[in-house]
Design a protein around this motif. Structure first.
Motif, PDB file in Angstrom:
ATOM      1  N   THR A 253       0.806  -1.229   0.000  1.00  0.00           N
ATOM      2  CA  THR A 253       0.000   0.000   0.000  1.00  0.00           C
ATOM      3  C   THR A 253       0.838   1.279   0.000  1.00  0.00           C
ATOM      4  OG1 THR A 253      -0.145  -0.135   2.430  1.00  0.00           O
ATOM      5  CG2 THR A 253      -1.962  -1.099   1.149  1.00  0.00           C
ATOM      6  N   CYS A 254       2.160   1.166  -0.215  1.00  0.00           N
ATOM      7  CA  CYS A 254       2.984   2.379  -0.173  1.00  0.00           C
ATOM      8  C   CYS A 254       2.801   3.188  -1.461  1.00  0.00           C
ATOM      9  CB  CYS A 254       4.456   2.043   0.062  1.00  0.00           C
ATOM     10  SG  CYS A 254       5.294   1.269  -1.306  1.00  0.00           S
ATOM     11  N   VAL A 255       2.796   4.502  -1.318  1.00  0.00           N
ATOM     12  CA  VAL A 255       2.616   5.395  -2.470  1.00  0.00           C
ATOM     13  C   VAL A 255       3.736   6.430  -2.567  1.00  0.00           C
ATOM     14  CG1 VAL A 255       0.118   5.159  -2.606  1.00  0.00           C
ATOM     15  CG2 VAL A 255       1.098   6.899  -1.087  1.00  0.00           C
ATOM     16  N   ALA A 256       4.455   6.658  -1.478  1.00  0.00           N
ATOM     17  CA  ALA A 256       5.534   7.646  -1.486  1.00  0.00           C
ATOM     18  C   ALA A 256       6.465   7.365  -0.311  1.00  0.00           C
ATOM     19  CB  ALA A 256       4.970   9.063  -1.392  1.00  0.00           C
ATOM     20  N   ALA A 257       7.595   8.045  -0.304  1.00  0.00           N
ATOM     21  CA  ALA A 257       8.563   7.844   0.781  1.00  0.00           C
ATOM     22  C   ALA A 257       9.294   9.145   1.068  1.00  0.00           C
ATOM     23  CB  ALA A 257       9.554   6.746   0.412  1.00  0.00           C
ATOM     24  N   LYS A 258       9.670   9.307   2.339  1.00  0.00           N
ATOM     25  CA  LYS A 258      10.506  10.428   2.746  1.00  0.00           C
ATOM     26  C   LYS A 258      11.829   9.880   3.254  1.00  0.00           C
ATOM     27  CE  LYS A 258       6.850  13.679   4.176  1.00  0.00           C
ATOM     28  NZ  LYS A 258       6.310  14.438   5.313  1.00  0.00           N
ATOM     29  N   VAL A 259      12.910  10.425   2.757  1.00  0.00           N
ATOM     30  CA  VAL A 259      14.242  10.073   3.232  1.00  0.00           C
ATOM     31  C   VAL A 259      14.838  11.305   3.884  1.00  0.00           C
ATOM     32  CG1 VAL A 259      16.561   9.382   2.569  1.00  0.00           C
ATOM     33  CG2 VAL A 259      14.588   8.272   1.514  1.00  0.00           C
TER      34      VAL A 259
ATOM     35  N   ARG B 180      12.651  14.356   3.468  1.00  0.00           N
ATOM     36  CA  ARG B 180      12.439  14.904   2.116  1.00  0.00           C
ATOM     37  C   ARG B 180      11.787  13.852   1.241  1.00  0.00           C
ATOM     38  NH1 ARG B 180      17.907  16.442  -0.244  1.00  0.00           N
ATOM     39  NH2 ARG B 180      16.571  17.045  -2.016  1.00  0.00           N
ATOM     40  N   LEU B 181      10.760  14.252   0.482  1.00  0.00           N
ATOM     41  CA  LEU B 181      10.090  13.326  -0.425  1.00  0.00           C
ATOM     42  C   LEU B 181      11.046  12.900  -1.531  1.00  0.00           C
ATOM     43  CD1 LEU B 181       6.511  14.841  -0.848  1.00  0.00           C
ATOM     44  CD2 LEU B 181       7.048  12.537  -0.038  1.00  0.00           C
TER      45      LEU B 181
ATOM     46  N   GLY C 244      22.638   4.981   7.159  1.00  0.00           N
ATOM     47  CA  GLY C 244      22.371   6.043   8.121  1.00  0.00           C
ATOM     48  C   GLY C 244      21.157   6.896   7.831  1.00  0.00           C
ATOM     49  N   GLN C 245      20.486   6.681   6.701  1.00  0.00           N
ATOM     50  CA  GLN C 245      19.316   7.498   6.385  1.00  0.00           C
ATOM     51  C   GLN C 245      18.109   7.082   7.222  1.00  0.00           C
ATOM     52  OE1 GLN C 245      19.066   6.865   2.103  1.00  0.00           O
ATOM     53  NE2 GLN C 245      20.032   8.835   1.694  1.00  0.00           N
ATOM     54  N   THR C 246      17.217   8.028   7.488  1.00  0.00           N
ATOM     55  CA  THR C 246      15.945   7.748   8.155  1.00  0.00           C
ATOM     56  C   THR C 246      14.864   7.736   7.084  1.00  0.00           C
ATOM     57  OG1 THR C 246      16.667   8.780  10.215  1.00  0.00           O
ATOM     58  CG2 THR C 246      14.287   8.523   9.884  1.00  0.00           C
ATOM     59  N   VAL C 247      14.136   6.641   7.012  1.00  0.00           N
ATOM     60  CA  VAL C 247      13.166   6.450   5.932  1.00  0.00           C
ATOM     61  C   VAL C 247      11.761   6.347   6.514  1.00  0.00           C
ATOM     62  CG1 VAL C 247      12.549   5.052   3.918  1.00  0.00           C
ATOM     63  CG2 VAL C 247      14.939   5.192   4.656  1.00  0.00           C
ATOM     64  N   GLU C 248      10.846   7.086   5.916  1.00  0.00           N
ATOM     65  CA  GLU C 248       9.437   7.042   6.308  1.00  0.00           C
ATOM     66  C   GLU C 248       8.611   6.709   5.073  1.00  0.00           C
ATOM     67  OE1 GLU C 248       5.933   9.992   8.093  1.00  0.00           O
ATOM     68  OE2 GLU C 248       8.005  10.704   7.915  1.00  0.00           O
ATOM     69  N   VAL C 249       7.729   5.721   5.204  1.00  0.00           N
ATOM     70  CA  VAL C 249       6.894   5.292   4.080  1.00  0.00           C
ATOM     71  C   VAL C 249       5.495   5.870   4.243  1.00  0.00           C
ATOM     72  CG1 VAL C 249       5.870   3.306   2.906  1.00  0.00           C
ATOM     73  CG2 VAL C 249       8.213   3.178   3.736  1.00  0.00           C
ATOM     74  N   ILE C 250       4.960   6.428   3.169  1.00  0.00           N
ATOM     75  CA  ILE C 250       3.588   6.955   3.165  1.00  0.00           C
ATOM     76  C   ILE C 250       2.704   5.935   2.475  1.00  0.00           C
ATOM     77  CG2 ILE C 250       2.101   8.832   2.372  1.00  0.00           C
ATOM     78  CD1 ILE C 250       4.711  10.578   2.328  1.00  0.00           C
ATOM     79  N   ILE C 251       1.623   5.531   3.154  1.00  0.00           N
ATOM     80  CA  ILE C 251       0.760   4.481   2.603  1.00  0.00           C
ATOM     81  C   ILE C 251      -0.654   5.020   2.385  1.00  0.00           C
ATOM     82  CG2 ILE C 251       2.091   2.639   3.686  1.00  0.00           C
ATOM     83  CD1 ILE C 251      -0.153   2.351   5.737  1.00  0.00           C
ATOM     84  N   THR C 252      -1.356   4.366   1.477  1.00  0.00           N
ATOM     85  CA  THR C 252      -2.771   4.637   1.226  1.00  0.00           C
ATOM     86  C   THR C 252      -3.481   3.288   1.176  1.00  0.00           C
ATOM     87  OG1 THR C 252      -2.251   6.608  -0.059  1.00  0.00           O
ATOM     88  CG2 THR C 252      -4.433   5.646  -0.375  1.00  0.00           C
ATOM     89  N   PRO C 253      -4.501   3.084   2.002  1.00  0.00           N
ATOM     90  CA  PRO C 253      -5.148   1.761   2.069  1.00  0.00           C
ATOM     91  C   PRO C 253      -5.656   1.242   0.721  1.00  0.00           C
ATOM     92  CG  PRO C 253      -5.874   3.138   3.886  1.00  0.00           C
ATOM     93  CD  PRO C 253      -5.065   4.020   2.991  1.00  0.00           C
ATOM     94  N   THR C 254      -6.012   2.143  -0.191  1.00  0.00           N
ATOM     95  CA  THR C 254      -6.564   1.711  -1.487  1.00  0.00           C
ATOM     96  C   THR C 254      -5.484   1.461  -2.532  1.00  0.00           C
ATOM     97  OG1 THR C 254      -6.849   4.030  -2.106  1.00  0.00           O
ATOM     98  CG2 THR C 254      -8.754   2.902  -1.120  1.00  0.00           C
TER      99      THR C 254
END
Length: 723
Positions: free
Chosen positions: A437-443, A446-447, A457-467
């Motif tokens: 369900t991932c649609v984008a990511a921030k490292v 930053r998108l 060493g990077q910090t990664v955040e995943v943006i998800i959308t249920p659909t």
């Protein structure tokens, strides 16, 4: 169990056999009790009797091989059940002895281990690749049940490699390649470094004998100068540690030939530029001392920036721990230094076999064993998702060559990924549902695009959308086996669901005028057709239609004999109700890359086996070829309110002036249109060609873009391309 008595055996090798068994038992006496040693001795004589009359290619009795395999395992102190399984590992496959007989004589545990190691020979496969892949699949599944299975298999392969010279050249190369591709990486993945090094060295010697010989000679010639440098370094480091009262073992280490060869090939280096042929290893008593020694050696020689790695704080996937640094040694020669504790050293060399004590399912074992079981659990998950054994083996191979990258979640948890892993790999490493369900990511807040490779060493955040759902294009850039197998598994299920829906639409279209819904079909006719075509159910039949494997009008005629289908009526009258295309279909409705149809274009659909309906413009040059099979063509039409971006190819002939590229790009941007790809070429110095792929919503937007481009004085000619 009563003591075994020697069996009546051939006199020419009986004495040698007794000596080999006695030698094995003398090794076992160092750590097993008398009853366990006797059990292994009985297994040896049982194996000798079972293999009576069998010889290896070298001419020696076959039983010498399993005894040698057992000796390899005894040297790392495996339990007696594993040793008994090792000496019996070929009995089921190569003799008339059954698993039940082994269980009755030596116990169920030994029988299960022997069965896990035995090859899968009864099933017939369509190719050698498939047979090999299925053998590996069985081996990994057996490993998951009991990790000792792979230990026997690796020892078996090591002894086979030691005696490979007796094989014909072609077979030698095949076995050597298999060893380098699979068995040596598995040894490394399980932390068994001593075993990996020997497998790689033997594999290199047999796969590339000339390269091995030339490289060995070259290393031997350069050894003198480097040894002098290493001697100076060892002496100075040892003296410095003594001055500081640090008890340590300082030893020089020579990189093995396969490692040198791989580095030279990967980085295109001559041998004289491979500086880590020799390294220094410092073994101390505690973790605190490791970091203290690191400071001391950095005080002696300057470290090479960017080459320090702390595998103590963040161990490798196989449990390996050490501090790695590269120093500018005497005469400016870079020298790698490894600093570790004694326990880390044992773990680095023996991995899961370190201080072997087989654990029950509830016990944890050493760190390498824990990590190995986690890896095996991951392999089980991949096996469940894989479509076949070849696909599974491909995934395992990807997983066996990790060059780790360590990144952080927003909560500070460490995620370990192979080199080149992307944000999508990171998402699947967290959980399959997150990946799907991932649609984008921030490292680092930053998108970034999902295909962006991650770095240490990077910090990664995943943006998800249920659909959201996985994109098939992800398969072109993901590198982890888990991500690849999860995407494939999802798309296969998605394809089936879509194929059933499309098949239903196509069949209902063919039966229009006779039934308004497939539910009105006579159940007995449906069941009769399902049985006749030998499919599991009506849904499978619909899926085959949707995938283009079966033709809807022909099945409609068989479901309602005598009825004129819509296909026939349309062919006779020149009319028919087209299938509506929304533009958002997934894996079973695709758009021809040859002509790039857009909403507003006149289109036609072609049923392609395995791909469903492929949409083409009716002016596409491929339509003429496809019309040789009119029953596979279907009338299609764009639905109202089609949404989405569609690729379209343009060709521009432009004046070859400075800044023309920027002028064209600016004009496209003004039209609110995205450029997907761009290529340029020069024809004659005066005229240049620009090939563009744009993303547009429909023909109207395309017309607007083309009108704007034609207004540019630099544009001499503009056409919409079709391949």
């Amino acid at each position: 169990m009563t003591p075994a008595s020697p069996l009546p055996i051939e006199p020419d090798w009986s004495e040698d056999l007794v000596l080999r068994i006695d030698d094995l038992c003398s090794v076992l006496a160092a750590y097993l009790d008398a009853s366990q040693i006797e059990a292994v001795r009985q297994a040896c004589w049982f194996s000798a009797e079972a293999h009576r009359g069998q010889s290896r290619k070298s001419g020696e009795p076959y039983v010498f091989h399993p005894i040698a395999v057992t000796r390899i395992l005894a040297e790392v102190r495996f339990d007696h059940e594993t040793l008994m399984a090792a000496v019996l590992h070929d009995v089921i496959e190569d003799t008339k002895i059954s698993k039940e007989q082994i269980a009755e004589r030596f116990g169920t545990e030994v029988a299960e281990l022997v069965d896990g190691v035995s090859k899968l020979t009864q099933i017939q496969f369509s190719s050698k690749v498939e047979a090999q892949a299925e053998n590996f699949r069985k081996m990994f599944l057996a490993m998951a049940k009991d990790i000792r299975v792979i230990m026997v298999k690796l020892a078996d392969r090591l002894h086979n490699m030691r005696t490979l010279g007796a094989m014909p050249p072609q077979k030698r190369r095949r076995i050597a390649r298999e060893t380098l591709d699979i068995y040596a990486p598995i040894s490394g993945r399980l932390g068994m470094n001593h075993l990996r090094l020997e497998l790689e060295s033997l594999g290199f010697a047999y796969l590339y004998p000339l390269r091995h010989r030339v490289l060995a000679d070259a290393v031997r010639k350069m050894r003198g100068n480097r040894r002098e440098i290493m001697g100076q370094l060892e002496t100075r480091v040892r003296n410095r540690l003594l001055e500081e009262g640090v008890k340590a073992r300082v030893v020089g280490r020579e990189k093995h030939l396969w490692g040198i060869y791989k580095k030279m090939k990967a980085k295109r280096l001559p041998l004289k530029e491979v500086y880590d042929v020799y390294a220094l290893r410092i073994i101390v008593d505690s973790v605190d001392t490791c970091y203290r020694v690191l400071g001391l050696v950095h005080g002696l020689y300057k470290p090479l920036m960017g080459k320090f790695k702390d595998y103590i704080a963040i161990p490798k996937a196989n449990g390996y721990q050490s501090l790695h640094t590269v120093l500018f040694g005497p005469h400016g020669v870079p020298i790698e230094v490894q600093i570790r504790t004694y326990d880390m050293h044992v773990m680095a060399e023996a991995g899961v076999a370190a201080h072997w004590l087989y654990k029950s399912p509830g016990a944890q074992g050493n760190p390498a064993q824990v990590r190995a079981r986690e890896w095996l659990q991951k392999l089980l998950d991949m096996q469940r998702r894989a479509g076949n054994s070849v696909e599974f083996l491909e995934s395992v191979k990807m997983d066996l060559f990790p060059d780790e990258v360590y990144v952080f979640t927003p909560r500070g948890e460490i995620i370990e990924l192979p080199r080149g892993a992307t944000a999508v790999d990171f998402a699947y490493a967290i959980h399959s549902d997150v990946g799907n369900t991932c649609v984008a990511a921030k490292v680092d807040r930053r998108l970034v695009p999902l295909r962006t490779p991650l770095e240490n060493g990077q910090t990664v955040e995943v943006i998800i959308t249920p659909t959201a759902r996985p994109n098939p294009a992800w398969l072109s850039f993901v590198v982890t086996a888990k991500a690849r197998s999860s995407i494939r598994h999802y798309l296969k299920n998605l394809q089936r669901e879509e194929a059933i829906l499309l098949g239903k639409r196509l069949l209902e279209k063919s039966l229009l005028g006779y039934v308004s819904s497939l539910s009105e079909l006579p159940p007995e006719r449906v069941q009769a057709l399902v049985k006749e075509l030998n499919v599991a159910g009506f849904d499978d039949l619909l899926a085959d239609i949707g995938l283009g494997l079966r033709v809807a009008p022909l099945l409609a005629k068989r479901l309602l004999p005598g009825a004129e289908t819509v296909h026939e009526a349309a062919a006779r009258s020149g009319t028919g109700q087209p299938l509506l295309i929304r533009g958002t279909e997934g894996t079973v409705v695709s758009f021809g890359r040859c002509c790039r149809p857009l909403p507003g274009d006149a289109i036609i659909g072609y049923l392609t086996a395995g791909r469903g309906v492929v949409i083409h413009r009716d002016t596409c040059r491929n339509v003429a070829d496809y019309k040789k099979n009119p029953e596979k063509w279907i009338e299609v039409e764009w639905a109202h309110g089609v949404s989405g971006d569609f690729p379209v190819d343009l060709r521009l002939d432009v004046s070859n002036k400075r800044g023309v590229f920027a002028t064209v790009a600016a004009a496209i941007a003004e039209s609110d249109t995205n450029i997907e790809t761009i290529q340029t070429s020069e024809r004659d110095g005066v005229v240049g060609t620009i090939l563009l792929t744009l993303n547009v919503r429909d023909r109207t937007q395309l017309a607007r873009v083309m009108k704007r481009l034609r207004q540019l004085p630099e544009v001499l000619r503009l056409t919409r391309r079709s391949s």
